[in-house]
Design a protein around this motif. Structure first.
Motif, PDB file in Angstrom:
ATOM      1  N   ALA A 233     -46.119 -28.631  -5.275  1.00  0.00           N
ATOM      2  CA  ALA A 233     -45.247 -27.580  -4.734  1.00  0.00           C
ATOM      3  C   ALA A 233     -45.604 -27.275  -3.286  1.00  0.00           C
TER       4      ALA A 233
ATOM      5  N   GLU B 131     -43.852 -29.565   3.836  1.00  0.00           N
ATOM      6  CA  GLU B 131     -42.971 -30.489   4.552  1.00  0.00           C
ATOM      7  C   GLU B 131     -41.828 -29.725   5.221  1.00  0.00           C
ATOM      8  N   GLN B 132     -41.248 -28.813   4.470  1.00  0.00           N
ATOM      9  CA  GLN B 132     -40.149 -28.004   5.015  1.00  0.00           C
ATOM     10  C   GLN B 132     -40.643 -27.218   6.229  1.00  0.00           C
TER      11      GLN B 132
ATOM     12  N   SER C 151     -32.429 -23.396   9.144  1.00  0.00           N
ATOM     13  CA  SER C 151     -33.761 -23.831   8.722  1.00  0.00           C
ATOM     14  C   SER C 151     -34.546 -22.676   8.136  1.00  0.00           C
TER      15      SER C 151
ATOM     16  N   GLN D 130     -33.387 -20.077   6.715  1.00  0.00           N
ATOM     17  CA  GLN D 130     -32.817 -19.732   5.415  1.00  0.00           C
ATOM     18  C   GLN D 130     -33.333 -20.670   4.322  1.00  0.00           C
ATOM     19  N   LYS D 131     -33.393 -21.973   4.675  1.00  0.00           N
ATOM     20  CA  LYS D 131     -33.888 -22.960   3.713  1.00  0.00           C
ATOM     21  C   LYS D 131     -35.358 -22.725   3.400  1.00  0.00           C
TER      22      LYS D 131
ATOM     23  N   LEU E 245     -41.074 -28.533  13.804  1.00  0.00           N
ATOM     24  CA  LEU E 245     -40.595 -29.551  14.737  1.00  0.00           C
ATOM     25  C   LEU E 245     -39.316 -29.072  15.432  1.00  0.00           C
ATOM     26  N   ALA E 246     -38.411 -28.481  14.632  1.00  0.00           N
ATOM     27  CA  ALA E 246     -37.154 -27.970  15.188  1.00  0.00           C
ATOM     28  C   ALA E 246     -37.436 -26.854  16.196  1.00  0.00           C
TER      29      ALA E 246
ATOM     30  N   ALA F  56     -35.768 -19.806   1.140  1.00  0.00           N
ATOM     31  CA  ALA F  56     -35.414 -20.128  -0.246  1.00  0.00           C
ATOM     32  C   ALA F  56     -36.528 -20.915  -0.926  1.00  0.00           C
ATOM     33  N   LYS F  57     -37.140 -21.842  -0.183  1.00  0.00           N
ATOM     34  CA  LYS F  57     -38.211 -22.657  -0.768  1.00  0.00           C
ATOM     35  C   LYS F  57     -39.459 -21.818  -1.018  1.00  0.00           C
TER      36      LYS F  57
ATOM     37  N   ASP G 278     -41.148 -29.363   9.198  1.00  0.00           N
ATOM     38  CA  ASP G 278     -39.845 -29.724   9.757  1.00  0.00           C
ATOM     39  C   ASP G 278     -39.279 -28.578  10.592  1.00  0.00           C
TER      40      ASP G 278
ATOM     41  N   MET H 278     -45.177 -37.083  10.704  1.00  0.00           N
ATOM     42  CA  MET H 278     -44.857 -35.875   9.932  1.00  0.00           C
ATOM     43  C   MET H 278     -45.638 -35.819   8.640  1.00  0.00           C
TER      44      MET H 278
ATOM     45  N   THR I 255     -47.002 -29.207  -1.107  1.00  0.00           N
ATOM     46  CA  THR I 255     -46.617 -30.295  -0.206  1.00  0.00           C
ATOM     47  C   THR I 255     -45.140 -30.201   0.148  1.00  0.00           C
ATOM     48  N   GLY I 256     -44.325 -29.884  -0.854  1.00  0.00           N
ATOM     49  CA  GLY I 256     -42.888 -29.741  -0.617  1.00  0.00           C
ATOM     50  C   GLY I 256     -42.579 -28.633   0.373  1.00  0.00           C
ATOM     51  N   VAL I 257     -43.211 -27.479   0.161  1.00  0.00           N
ATOM     52  CA  VAL I 257     -42.985 -26.355   1.072  1.00  0.00           C
ATOM     53  C   VAL I 257     -43.573 -26.689   2.445  1.00  0.00           C
TER      54      VAL I 257
END
Lengths: 256, 92
Positions: free
Chosen positions: A156, A162-163, A122, A124-125, A169-170, A128-129, A166, A8, A158-160
């Motif tokens: 910033a 990663e989400q 997911s 929704q998250k 993947l889901a 938000a990000k 993820d 990941m 990288t954080g988004v």
């Protein structure tokens, strides 16, 4: 570093560096990055819609199978009352197959519902990000020098990223599961197309290919038990005459 | 430190929790490496349970990069077997 973590992280880093490589100007990078994120979010929404469609398809099959179960049960009772044991047995065998399919569909509808809920969470998250990123990028644009801005964009993004990876993947897991369920739905449709759950009264006493397959599929003891029970009920009722549906004051337990 | 449970949430854990996290993670890795499924579900659930109870979920609008990323809650033994290569999910 191995495992999911490693894979990941690699995916995320590759995505982010691809984004950041696009533009020299931090402001441009930010806008481009944001635009990409919004695009990705659309893909997620489309993925959720696909899961919902698959679920609706299975639910439609469920309700049609439920009708078949009721119909075959009625036919079996009519056949018992008319002393046509072979016909009753065939109806019960088919009912048995329909019930097994129904159970399996039910499990899968529940699983799809679970997937749908997870993906909606997911999404929704992620939304938000992305919104948070949009606010952040305006602050970065306004307050930081080009060099500082690069670092903060990278953090910033990288954080988004990663989400997003993820959620990706889901989505993949949901798509895989949906594929399996599609195969099951197609199998049920084949049974329907083959006339498995059709009106039995049109059938003669001769055994056809479907009957043979059904006998292999259905569990014999369950059919025997149910037939015996049905005979008992109808015999006890006494008054039931051939061709009439006996009154059902109590629903017999399903043959499982 | 920040730990993500894939498909679920990101959690913020105290640095002091790292040791226990490592211990639980090693237990999962040991089962996977043994090739026998016995106890996998329980060990994996214990690992995720520890993260959920010891950590606090990160707000949806907070953008953070994870220090560790764990698999999804419905990860199967077979999936775990193909994802691990011996070092486990958390690097030393």
């Amino acid at each position: 570093m191995a495992g999911l973590t490693g894979r990941m992280s690699t995916v995320v880093k590759a995505k982010v560096s691809k984004l950041l490589d696009r533009a020299e100007d931090p402001a441009e990078t930010l806008d481009y990055s944001y635009q990409k994120q919004v695009e990705q979010l659309q893909n997620v929404k489309k993925g959720i819609a696909d899961v919902v469609t698959a679920k609706k398809r299975l639910q439609m099959q469920e309700s049609s199978l439920q009708q078949s179960v009721v119909k075959l049960d009625t036919q079996a009772r009519q056949a018992v009352a008319a002393n046509q044991e072979d016909l009753a047995r065939t109806a019960l065998e088919r009912k048995n197959v329909a019930q097994t399919e129904l159970q399996s569909l039910d499990t899968q509808v529940t699983e799809l519902e679970d997937q749908q809920q997870k993906l909606t969470d997911s999404e929704q998250k992620l939304r938000a990000k992305i919104e948070s990123f949009r606010t952040k990028k305006e602050v970065i644009k306004a307050q930081y020098s080009a060099a500082e801005a690069q670092v903060r964009i990278s953090e910033a993004a990288t954080g988004v990223g990663e989400q997003m990876a993820d959620v990706g993947l889901a989505m993949q897991r949901a798509v895989d599961k949906t594929e399996n369920m599609r195969a099951r739905a197609d199998a049920v449709q084949e049974l329907e197309a083959a006339g498995t759950f059709d009106d039995l009264t049109a059938l003669g006493s001769g055994e056809d290919d479907i009957d043979k397959q059904l006998k292999e599929l259905s569990s014999k003891p369950a059919v025997d038990d149910e037939l015996a029970k049905m005979k008992g009920e109808i015999g006890a009722g006494g008054a039931a005459s051939a061709g009439q549906i006996p009154s059902q004051s109590q629903t017999p337990p399903e043959g499982q | 430190m920040i730990v993500r449970i894939s498909g679920e949430d990101q959690y913020r854990l105290a640095d002091a929790d790292a040791e226990e996290l490592k211990r639980l993670e090693d237990a999962v890795a040991a089962i996977v490496e043994s090739g026998r499924e016995d106890g996998f579900a329980e060990a994996y659930a214990a690992l995720l349970g520890f993260v959920r109870t010891s950590g606090t979920p990160i707000a949806e609008d907070e953008i953070e990069t994870s220090d560790h990323i764990l698999g999804p809650p419905d990860l199967t033994f077979q999936e775990a077997s193909t994802e691990f290569t011996g070092e486990g999910l958390i690097p030393d």
